[in-house]
Motif scaffolding. Sequence first.
Motif, PDB file in Angstrom:
ATOM      1  N   ILE B  13      34.546  36.271  15.638  1.00 37.24           N
ATOM      2  CA  ILE B  13      33.975  36.477  14.309  1.00 37.24           C
ATOM      3  C   ILE B  13      32.539  35.961  14.227  1.00 37.24           C
ATOM      4  CG2 ILE B  13      36.168  36.542  13.072  1.00 37.24           C
ATOM      5  CD1 ILE B  13      35.690  33.687  12.182  1.00 37.24           C
ATOM      6  N   SER B  16      30.936  38.620  17.756  1.00 36.87           N
ATOM      7  CA  SER B  16      31.549  39.951  17.951  1.00 36.87           C
ATOM      8  C   SER B  16      31.922  40.294  19.392  1.00 36.87           C
ATOM      9  CB  SER B  16      30.656  41.082  17.407  1.00 36.87           C
ATOM     10  OG  SER B  16      30.396  40.859  16.062  1.00 36.87           O
ATOM     11  N   LYS B  81      30.065  34.965   8.137  1.00 35.13           N
ATOM     12  CA  LYS B  81      30.790  35.756   9.144  1.00 35.13           C
ATOM     13  C   LYS B  81      32.293  35.483   9.113  1.00 35.13           C
ATOM     14  CE  LYS B  81      26.969  36.087  12.411  1.00 35.13           C
ATOM     15  NZ  LYS B  81      26.358  35.436  13.594  1.00 35.13           N
TER      16      LYS B  81
END
Lengths: 365, 237
Positions: B13, B16, B81
């Motif tokens: 997270i 990526s 995020k």
Amino acid sequence: MVKCEESWRLLDWSASDPKMNLAVSEAIFRCKRANLSPNTLYLWRTSDPVILFYPRTKDENFSRLVKEQKVELLRTRSVAGDHFFCDTGNINFSVVVDKKCLKPYIEGDYRPFLSEYEFLLDGFVVAVRKLGIEAITDNQRIFTADGQEIAAMQFAWLDDILLCIGTIYVNTETAKLKSTFKREFTSLSLILKKNIRSDKLNKIIVHEFEKKLEIIFEKNGITGAEQKLATKLYDNKYSRNKWHTEGRAPLLSLTGETLVFLYVANPPTSKCRQLIERVNRAVSCAGDEIKVILWMRGLGEQRHPLEAIPPVIFRLSKANILPAVVINGEVKFALEVPSESDLKEAIQSPDNYPNILGLLYKKRA
Amino acid sequence: MDTIEIEDQYFCIVCSQHLTVSSEEAKCSFCGKKEKADYVCPAGHYVCEACRLAPAANLIKKTCEVSNETDPMGVALLLMKHPAIPVNGSINHLVTAFSLLTALRNSGKVNVGKPELKRIEQRMKNASQGICGSWGVCGCAIAGGVVWSIITGATYLSDKERSMGLRLASTILDAIAQVGGPRCCKMAAFLAIQVSVEYFEQELSISIPISTTPKPCIFNKLNSDCLKDRCPFYGEV
């Protein structure tokens, strides 16, 4: 113009119970979305006087009519259009169609959904005109030239699939409506001063639709999948007062399976994995009637576009309540991993387990 | 019968990249806790079990309490995020305030401890979702004002500090209003941080330079109301 090659069915089936007719209409709509049904025109009648409404159209005046005239208020799954009354004198219709099949026939400025609904309503307008009545339309009702309503329609859609449920006041007892609805009504028989045979009008409607769509209807009955889903929708939704009065019904999967949503962390924690394993064990011998969907926090709705997303997922997400088990739209377990036997029982008999969302919210607060 | 396959491929997270299964000890990228990890990414990012399940406000507090970051945008982007922080919503106001105060604390020029962080949380509770539309004041601008009040000790009886707090909040509001369009809480948070950083430098000579750029915004695909080319942070990701 590229014609749509999909077949059209004229549904050869009848039930006088309006609740069953609503269940059948929704079942065809869902099955069409799941590619299990053809485009369908279904003409039906009701044995009892009812008002078909959806929340936006519910009017307080209804209650008087309901009380005095013994009219039942039935909630549809529509999202646009207007409420309407039907009794034994009406011809009601349900049309389920993929909007791609209508696109080639739509002329003028294209307005998504509205153009399609206007096109469908126009099929009924032409049929009414064939009886010698001057009829005009807006995009949800048909009127006589002097502005009296003679037909009305409601709409719903699932992606590209459209459902129109409507009615034509053929031999309807319109007098009782005038004091309740703030609309001017009449019926075809009042205008023509004679009783109209519904089978005759049905034939005209079918013929006009065939001409309009350049198709020949296949007269077929309800499919096994539709029948099964309709029975489920009838039992769990349309035959229950909870749906008609509060709008609450179990959120089944598209084709009617019990829908088990697991809301877990991304990536799943050990607790979430334990929950997944237990749910898997609990449903492993449960037959084909259950659909399990894994929803990982933060991954968004793009991941499961086909199924109905329980609105409760957004509330769980907002309150960070996870892991959680949502069965038919209600939160049955959350934060802790339930035992396999509890899971089994809750999946088999969801009604025996309360929706604990309110409690969880209180706890969080 | 449907059963769920536990996926063998997850994405980090934070960056990526593909996560790989691990049994080594790793440090949580958010709260700093060390524990035996289940999934880590090649860059070493790991999110502990507690942070994966944490409510948004707890996650923000835990992360900011241990953070050494002096770049407020870096703190904000890390928090944003996390899946607990939605694209829009009032939690972005809290992210803005905590990110600014954390960077100020870590710069060593402002004395900030747990009580100040607690105070921020209490004050930001009133900046509820959608107030930009219903009150004409964005919660991210309020966050700038709250941080200013906490570090200067301003109250409603203060003279210059009060005025300067109001000015900071109004400058942020002006920046957000100039972009226009329906709300984007990410854009508002980024602007509030940028404006506040400049203001602290200019008025208090406290420097907390922004070294992380939020452009191109990684949240644009998640926001159905993304302002696209109208937004100063929009770009192809």
